[in-house]
Motif scaffolding. Structure first.
Motif, PDB file in Angstrom:
ATOM      1  N   ALA A   1     -62.830  80.636  59.664  1.00 40.42           N
ATOM      2  CA  ALA A   1     -61.305  81.680  60.405  1.00 40.42           C
ATOM      3  C   ALA A   1     -62.335  81.727  62.433  1.00 40.42           C
ATOM      4  CB  ALA A   1     -61.707  82.710  59.471  1.00 40.42           C
ATOM      5  N   PRO A   2     -62.737  81.941  62.339  1.00 43.17           N
ATOM      6  CA  PRO A   2     -63.841  82.105  63.577  1.00 43.17           C
ATOM      7  C   PRO A   2     -62.619  80.999  64.207  1.00 43.17           C
ATOM      8  CG  PRO A   2     -65.658  82.969  62.757  1.00 43.17           C
ATOM      9  CD  PRO A   2     -64.838  82.085  61.464  1.00 43.17           C
ATOM     10  N   VAL A   3     -62.937  79.712  64.987  1.00 45.70           N
ATOM     11  CA  VAL A   3     -62.729  78.149  64.571  1.00 45.70           C
ATOM     12  C   VAL A   3     -60.627  78.492  64.662  1.00 45.70           C
ATOM     13  CG1 VAL A   3     -62.465  76.051  64.999  1.00 45.70           C
ATOM     14  CG2 VAL A   3     -64.870  77.700  64.177  1.00 45.70           C
ATOM     15  N   VAL A   4     -60.672  79.113  63.954  1.00 43.30           N
ATOM     16  CA  VAL A   4     -59.215  79.076  64.058  1.00 43.30           C
ATOM     17  C   VAL A   4     -58.435  79.958  64.284  1.00 43.30           C
ATOM     18  CG1 VAL A   4     -57.125  78.883  61.716  1.00 43.30           C
ATOM     19  CG2 VAL A   4     -59.162  77.457  61.847  1.00 43.30           C
ATOM     20  N   VAL A   5     -58.489  81.845  64.440  1.00 39.81           N
ATOM     21  CA  VAL A   5     -58.219  82.550  64.479  1.00 39.81           C
ATOM     22  C   VAL A   5     -58.843  83.258  65.468  1.00 39.81           C
ATOM     23  CG1 VAL A   5     -56.275  82.718  63.733  1.00 39.81           C
ATOM     24  CG2 VAL A   5     -57.600  83.634  62.456  1.00 39.81           C
ATOM     25  N   GLY A   6     -60.257  82.780  66.448  1.00 41.46           N
ATOM     26  CA  GLY A   6     -61.229  83.627  67.223  1.00 41.46           C
ATOM     27  C   GLY A   6     -62.132  84.685  66.236  1.00 41.46           C
ATOM     28  N   ARG A   7     -62.146  85.905  67.062  1.00 39.20           N
ATOM     29  CA  ARG A   7     -62.770  86.637  66.824  1.00 39.20           C
ATOM     30  C   ARG A   7     -62.247  87.066  65.809  1.00 39.20           C
ATOM     31  NH1 ARG A   7     -63.333  90.972  70.308  1.00 39.20           N
ATOM     32  NH2 ARG A   7     -65.016  91.813  69.310  1.00 39.20           N
ATOM     33  N   THR A   8     -60.666  87.223  65.637  1.00 36.22           N
ATOM     34  CA  THR A   8     -59.472  88.227  64.608  1.00 36.22           C
ATOM     35  C   THR A   8     -60.366  87.455  63.391  1.00 36.22           C
ATOM     36  OG1 THR A   8     -58.212  89.048  66.404  1.00 36.22           O
ATOM     37  CG2 THR A   8     -57.727  88.514  64.648  1.00 36.22           C
ATOM     38  N   GLY A   9     -60.742  86.571  63.188  1.00 35.84           N
ATOM     39  CA  GLY A   9     -60.510  85.842  61.502  1.00 35.84           C
ATOM     40  C   GLY A   9     -61.737  86.753  61.357  1.00 35.84           C
ATOM     41  N   SER A  10     -62.662  86.572  62.137  1.00 35.92           N
ATOM     42  CA  SER A  10     -63.649  87.249  61.778  1.00 35.92           C
ATOM     43  C   SER A  10     -63.947  88.353  60.271  1.00 35.92           C
ATOM     44  CB  SER A  10     -65.377  86.437  61.924  1.00 35.92           C
ATOM     45  OG  SER A  10     -65.021  87.429  63.285  1.00 35.92           O
ATOM     46  N   GLN A  11     -62.848  89.565  61.782  1.00 37.84           N
ATOM     47  CA  GLN A  11     -62.468  90.673  60.993  1.00 37.84           C
ATOM     48  C   GLN A  11     -61.647  90.685  60.539  1.00 37.84           C
ATOM     49  OE1 GLN A  11     -60.949  91.641  65.092  1.00 37.84           O
ATOM     50  NE2 GLN A  11     -63.587  92.423  66.374  1.00 37.84           N
ATOM     51  N   LEU A  12     -61.307  90.155  60.390  1.00 32.31           N
ATOM     52  CA  LEU A  12     -59.884  90.408  58.856  1.00 32.31           C
ATOM     53  C   LEU A  12     -60.798  89.455  57.773  1.00 32.31           C
ATOM     54  CD1 LEU A  12     -56.679  88.630  59.753  1.00 32.31           C
ATOM     55  CD2 LEU A  12     -56.890  91.079  59.952  1.00 32.31           C
ATOM     56  N   PHE A  13     -61.379  88.418  57.517  1.00 31.48           N
ATOM     57  CA  PHE A  13     -62.433  88.318  56.772  1.00 31.48           C
ATOM     58  C   PHE A  13     -63.915  89.337  56.291  1.00 31.48           C
ATOM     59  CE2 PHE A  13     -60.043  84.777  56.284  1.00 31.48           C
ATOM     60  CZ  PHE A  13     -59.784  84.397  55.277  1.00 31.48           C
ATOM     61  N   LEU A  14     -63.707  90.526  57.490  1.00 32.00           N
ATOM     62  CA  LEU A  14     -64.992  91.320  57.512  1.00 32.00           C
ATOM     63  C   LEU A  14     -65.801  90.947  57.560  1.00 32.00           C
ATOM     64  CD1 LEU A  14     -63.497  93.396  54.419  1.00 32.00           C
ATOM     65  CD2 LEU A  14     -62.364  93.798  56.362  1.00 32.00           C
ATOM     66  N   THR A  15     -66.312  89.928  58.244  1.00 28.41           N
ATOM     67  CA  THR A  15     -68.051  88.736  58.477  1.00 28.41           C
ATOM     68  C   THR A  15     -68.030  89.301  60.205  1.00 28.41           C
ATOM     69  OG1 THR A  15     -66.762  87.079  58.797  1.00 28.41           O
ATOM     70  CG2 THR A  15     -67.220  87.439  56.656  1.00 28.41           C
TER      71      THR A  15
END
Length: 446
Positions: free
Chosen positions: A250-264
C-alpha cells in the motif's frame, strides 16, 4: 513498552482495554440520558425516512450552461484573483469548501458546484480546493490536511465579510478535511465575550474554524474507519487476489496515505493516525473541531462502492449494517434512508498493548489473518471516539441505477454525463445546507 505508555499519556490514550465492549450513555438534549452498551449503541439512532425532506425537488440534471455559471460564480483554487470571491452588490458571508478525493482535482465538483450555486443563492462563497490535486493525495492525510488548512486560511484572509464556514468532502477528502479543521480550530474564551447574541452563541460555546462560525461538516463516501482491503481501496475494484497483496505494498501504491488508511503507519507502539484523529491529543483537537460544527452529516453507499465500504463511510459496526430500504425518499432518487444518531458518552479511544502487538505483526507479516484482529480492535476504538458526537447518517443505494458499479463517483456526480445517477444525492445535500442556513436566519431573528 515503556515508550508506548508515554505516547499513550501524551495523546490521551489509556493502555487499558476491556475484553469485550465498554459501556456508554446516550447524551442528547432531546432524550433522557440512558445507559447502553457500545455493541447496541445503534439502537439510539433515530432511523426513519421521515427525517428526510418532505418537499420534492426537480432531479433532472442540468445542461452544460451550468458549468459556465459555476466557473463564474465560484472560485476554483485561484486565491490570487478576487473574481468570484466578493460581490459588491451582495457579498457572501458563508464559505463552503469543497474537498475532492484521491487522485482527483477541483474539476470533479463541476456539476455539484453549479447545482449548489443555483439552489443556495448568493449567501455562499463556494470554493473548490486545489491544494491536493492528483498525486499530492499520496503524501499523507496529515500533510494534505495542513495544505488544505493553509489554503482555507488564505481564502479567509483575502475575503471580506465572511462569518461562517462549512465543508463538503468526497472520499479521502473527508479525512483530509477532518485533519484540516483541527489545524484551523480555536476554542473561544467566553470570559472575553460580551453578551453574545443568539446568532453567535453556539460558536462561542464550541469554538471557531479559521476564525469563522462552523456550520456544516458533510462527507460523501469517506473511509472514516480506514480500510481493510476488502472492497475498500481505490484501484483494486474488489478483486480478491489484489486485495490480499495490497496491505504490504500500500505505501508503494499510494504512499504514506496507504499505510495510514490501513492503520499501519508509524512505529508499532504509536497509535495510527486515524485513531488519533478520533480524539483530542497533541496532534490536534480533532473531536473538539468536529464538535464545533452545528451539523455533521455522513453520506454512505450501501452497496456497489468498490472503493469505500458502507461500514467505514457511515461509522457503523458490521452488526449495525441492516438491510437498507430499497425505495428512494420522495424527491431524492437513490437516497433510501436518513437517521440521526445522538452522541454517546465515552472515555475516548484507547491504544491497548494488544493492539500494539497486533500492529507490529501486521507491519512485519501482513496478511488478512494477521491484520483482522488488529483492525477489529482499532475500528471499535475509532467508533468509540467518533460516536462522542451526534451524526446524521444518510444511506444511498444505486441498486436500480443503469451503472450501479460507479457508485463511488455517482454519489457526487464526478462526471455530469457518466455519473448522473447521483443528482438526487446532490439535491439532498443542497437542501440540507439550505435547511441549516434557514435555521440560522430564524435563530438570528428571534
Amino acid at each position: 513498552m515503556a515508550s508506548a505508555s508515554l505516547i499513550h499519556a501524551r495523546c490521551g490514550y489509556s493502555p487499558r482495554f476491556t475484553g469485550n465492549r465498554r459501556s456508554g450513555s446516550v447524551s442528547s438534549s432531546s432524550s433522557s440520558t440512558s445507559s447502553a452498551s457500545s455493541s447496541s449503541s445503534s439502537s439510539s439512532c433515530c432511523s426513519s425516512s421521515s427525517l428526510g425532506f418532505s418537499s420534492g425537488t426537480n432531479n433532472s440534471w442540468r445542461n452544460q450552461a451550468l458549468r459556465a455559471q459555476a466557473m463564474f460564480t465560484t472560485t476554483r483554487g485561484n486565491f490570487g484573483s478576487s473574481r468570484g470571491i466578493t460581490n459588491e452588490r451582495n457579498e457572501p458571508d458563508h464559505l463552503l469548501v469543497l474537498v475532492h478525493g484521491i487522485l482527483a482535482s477541483p474539476s470533479d465538483w463541476t456539476y455539484f458546484e453549479a447545482e449548489l450555486k443555483r439552489r443556495l443563492g448568493r449567501n455562499f462563497l463556494i470554493y473548490a480546493s486545489s491544494s491536493n490535486t492528483y498525486t499530492k493525495t499520496f503524501g499523507g492525510i496529515d500533510e494534505a490536511g495542513k495544505r488544505l488548512a493553509d489554503e482555507v486560511t488564505q481564502i479567509v484572509q483575502k475575503t471580506d465579510r465572511l462569518k461562517r464556514i462549512s465543508f463538503l468532502a468526497h472520499s479521502l477528502g473527508g479525512l483530509i478535511a477532518r485533519y484540516a479543521i483541527a489545524v484551523l480550530y480555536s476554542p473561544n474564551d467566553l470570559s472575553n465575550s460580551v453578551a453574545p447574541n443568539e446568532e453567535t452563541a453556539y460558536s462561542s460555546r464550541r469554538g471557531m474554524i479559521a476564525g469563522l462560525d462552523p456550520i456544516n461538516f458533510i462527507t460523501l463516501a469517506t473511509p472514516h474507519l480506514g480500510v481493510r482491503g476488502r472492497n475498500q481501496l481505490p484501484f483494486l475494484l474488489g478483486v480478491p487476489f489484489l486485495e490480499k497483496l495490497i496491505a504490504p505494498i500500500a505505501p508503494v501504491v499510494v504512499g504514506r496515505t496507504g499505510s495510514q488508511l490501513f492503520l499501519t503507519d508509524g512505529k508499532p507502539e504509536k497509535p495510527p493516525l486515524l485513531l488519533r484523529m478520533a480524539s483530542d491529543c497533541e496532534d490536534g483537537k480533532f473531536i473538539s473541531a468536529l464538535r464545533a460544527f452545528q451539523s455533521r452529516i455522513l453520506y454512505a453507499n450501501v452497496s456497489y462502492d468498490h472503493m469505500v465500504g458502507w461500514r467505514t463511510s457511515s461509522i457503523r459496526r458490521e452488526t449495525e449494517l441492516l438491510k437498507p430500504p430499497r425505495r428512494s425518499l420522495d424527491g431524492y432518487k437513490h437516497v433510501v434512508d436518513v437517521e440521526y444518531c445522538p452522541p454517546i458518552s465515552s472515555d475516548g479511544p484507547h491504544f491497548p498493548p494488544e493492539a500494539a502487538k497486533a500492529k507490529e505483526v501486521a507491519q512485519n507479516e501482513p496478511s488478512p489473518q494477521n491484520t483482522l484482529e488488529y483492525h477489529e480492535i482499532m475500528e471499535e476504538e475509532m467508533i468509540h471516539g467518533l460516536q462522542q458526537l451526534g451524526w446524521k447518517k444518510v444511506d444511498v443505494s444505486f441498486h436500480s441505477a443503469m451503472l450501479p458499479f460507479f457508485a463511488h463517483n455517482n454519489i457526487h456526480v464526478k462526471n455530469e454525463w457518466l455519473h448522473n445517477a447521483g443528482v438526487g444525492v446532490v439535491a439532498h445535500v443542497a437542501d440540507s445546507l439550505k435547511q441549516q442556513e434557514s435555521s440560522q436566519f430564524v435563530t438570528a431573528s428571534l
